[in-house]
Write a protein that holds these residues in place. Structure first.
Motif, PDB file in Angstrom:
ATOM      1  N   LEU A 204      14.121  11.823  -2.871  1.00  0.00           N
ATOM      2  CA  LEU A 204      15.157  11.194  -2.060  1.00  0.00           C
ATOM      3  C   LEU A 204      14.754  11.104  -0.597  1.00  0.00           C
ATOM      4  N   LEU A 205      13.908  12.030  -0.137  1.00  0.00           N
ATOM      5  CA  LEU A 205      13.485  12.050   1.260  1.00  0.00           C
ATOM      6  C   LEU A 205      12.182  11.298   1.499  1.00  0.00           C
ATOM      7  N   THR A 206      11.259  11.381   0.536  1.00  0.00           N
ATOM      8  CA  THR A 206       9.922  10.841   0.751  1.00  0.00           C
ATOM      9  C   THR A 206       9.924   9.329   0.893  1.00  0.00           C
ATOM     10  N   PHE A 207      10.633   8.632   0.008  1.00  0.00           N
ATOM     11  CA  PHE A 207      10.606   7.164   0.051  1.00  0.00           C
ATOM     12  C   PHE A 207      11.175   6.612   1.355  1.00  0.00           C
TER      13      PHE A 207
ATOM     14  N   ILE B 182       0.842  -1.204   0.000  1.00  0.00           N
ATOM     15  CA  ILE B 182       0.000   0.000   0.000  1.00  0.00           C
ATOM     16  C   ILE B 182       0.873   1.249   0.000  1.00  0.00           C
ATOM     17  N   ILE B 183       1.933   1.223   0.831  1.00  0.00           N
ATOM     18  CA  ILE B 183       2.861   2.355   0.871  1.00  0.00           C
ATOM     19  C   ILE B 183       3.525   2.549  -0.489  1.00  0.00           C
ATOM     20  N   TYR B 184       3.891   1.434  -1.135  1.00  0.00           N
ATOM     21  CA  TYR B 184       4.515   1.535  -2.450  1.00  0.00           C
ATOM     22  C   TYR B 184       3.559   2.134  -3.482  1.00  0.00           C
ATOM     23  N   GLN B 185       2.283   1.772  -3.416  1.00  0.00           N
ATOM     24  CA  GLN B 185       1.291   2.326  -4.345  1.00  0.00           C
ATOM     25  C   GLN B 185       1.112   3.829  -4.121  1.00  0.00           C
ATOM     26  N   ILE B 186       1.125   4.237  -2.865  1.00  0.00           N
ATOM     27  CA  ILE B 186       1.038   5.673  -2.567  1.00  0.00           C
ATOM     28  C   ILE B 186       2.251   6.395  -3.125  1.00  0.00           C
TER      29      ILE B 186
ATOM     30  N   ILE C  93       6.340   2.693   7.966  1.00  0.00           N
ATOM     31  CA  ILE C  93       5.740   1.365   8.067  1.00  0.00           C
ATOM     32  C   ILE C  93       6.537   0.470   9.002  1.00  0.00           C
ATOM     33  N   VAL C  94       7.881   0.611   8.987  1.00  0.00           N
ATOM     34  CA  VAL C  94       8.717  -0.173   9.907  1.00  0.00           C
ATOM     35  C   VAL C  94       8.415   0.209  11.354  1.00  0.00           C
ATOM     36  N   LEU C  95       8.301   1.502  11.610  1.00  0.00           N
ATOM     37  CA  LEU C  95       8.005   1.969  12.966  1.00  0.00           C
ATOM     38  C   LEU C  95       6.610   1.533  13.404  1.00  0.00           C
TER      39      LEU C  95
ATOM     40  N   LYS D  79       5.002  10.097  -6.672  1.00  0.00           N
ATOM     41  CA  LYS D  79       6.394  10.267  -7.096  1.00  0.00           C
ATOM     42  C   LYS D  79       6.564  11.210  -8.284  1.00  0.00           C
ATOM     43  N   PRO D  80       5.749  11.090  -9.365  1.00  0.00           N
ATOM     44  CA  PRO D  80       5.980  11.969 -10.527  1.00  0.00           C
ATOM     45  C   PRO D  80       5.796  13.452 -10.228  1.00  0.00           C
TER      46      PRO D  80
END
Length: 260
Positions: free
Chosen positions: A123-126, A105-109, A133-135, A114-115
């Protein structure tokens, strides 16, 4: 007689669209691309849900283990509703599917926004999305392995001797999910702190000056969102404070790096 074969071109991902064309896209076209990402997300959720469904009862057994370990031998969990024995594991299965699908889900967001970002923002957002998500997972693990057993032990140990503690499975599920959500969101504090610093809403110096008020605020918030006992309040307030300090430390490092 000549015939012309026409083939419909496959849908283009938003990440493949040049920035110039992206700026000219209408609101409806953006919604179409958003629908593609939502469709992929919903499809994965359904696949995970049905794959996990045969293990729903076993999953609930794992969730209820901290409570069953604290209950007296003469007590057990109960179901006060006819459908509770089916609905409780069913609902838990749905939430497990969401948690497992969260990286996707995070990857889809990320793919959708991204564009529209500058190279520096990309460089900061990803890393921030991955860190969030890890936290969140760490917060849930902290709540399950440390906080939940401590809270259950406290409440069961203080119950009157003439009262046999028997918890309804739906009530227990609601309690656990609320606890996991609270601690999952609490562990996002470093990300929130970093975002506020990076956006420029606050500076590390202003946060340092207001540290005492922030610490008091951590205990004040913990008092309202945790069960009414001192143990759970302390086990939430102290991590909130420490996580704020981590976010502040990383924020100071980024500020110094930016100045240098």
């Amino acid at each position: 007689m000549n015939t012309t074969n026409t083939q419909s071109s496959p849908p283009v991902s938003i990440t493949e669209i040049p920035v110039e064309e992206l700026e000219k896209m209408s609101f409806t076209e953006h919604l179409v691309i958003l629908r593609q990402h939502l469709f992929k997300t919903v499809a994965l959720l359904l696949i995970l849900f049905f794959c996990l469904l045969p293990f729903a009862n076993h999953t609930y057994q794992i969730l209820s283990e901290p409570l069953r370990a604290q209950l007296p031998t003469s007590s057990s969990m109960i179901a006060t509703d006819v459908t509770a024995t089916f609905m409780a594991p069913f609902k838990l299965n749905f939430y497990i599917a969401i948690m497992l699908a969260m990286p996707f889900i995070i990857y889809q967001i990320w793919s959708f926004i991204k564009p529209g970002l500058y190279e520096k923002e990309k460089l900061l957002t990803f890393p921030l999305l991955v860190g969030s998500i890890v936290l969140f997972y760490l917060g849930i693990a902290f709540a399950y392995f440390l906080v939940l057993p401590s809270i259950l032990h406290f409440f069961i140990s203080v119950s009157p001797e003439t009262v046999a503690p028997m918890t309804d499975i739906n009530s227990y599920l609601t309690f656990c999910l609320k606890l996991f959500l609270v601690f999952g969101l609490t562990f996002e504090i470093p990300i929130i702190t970093l975002l506020l610093i990076l956006i420029g809403i606050v500076s590390t110096q202003s946060l340092i000056e207001k540290r005492r008020f922030i610490i008091v605020g951590c205990f004040f918030i913990a008092m309202f969102v945790t069960p009414p006992d001192a143990i759970s309040m302390i086990m939430l307030a102290i991590p909130m404070w420490l996580l704020f300090e981590i976010g502040l430390l990383v924020g100071r490092f980024l500020e110094k790096r930016k100045e240098g």
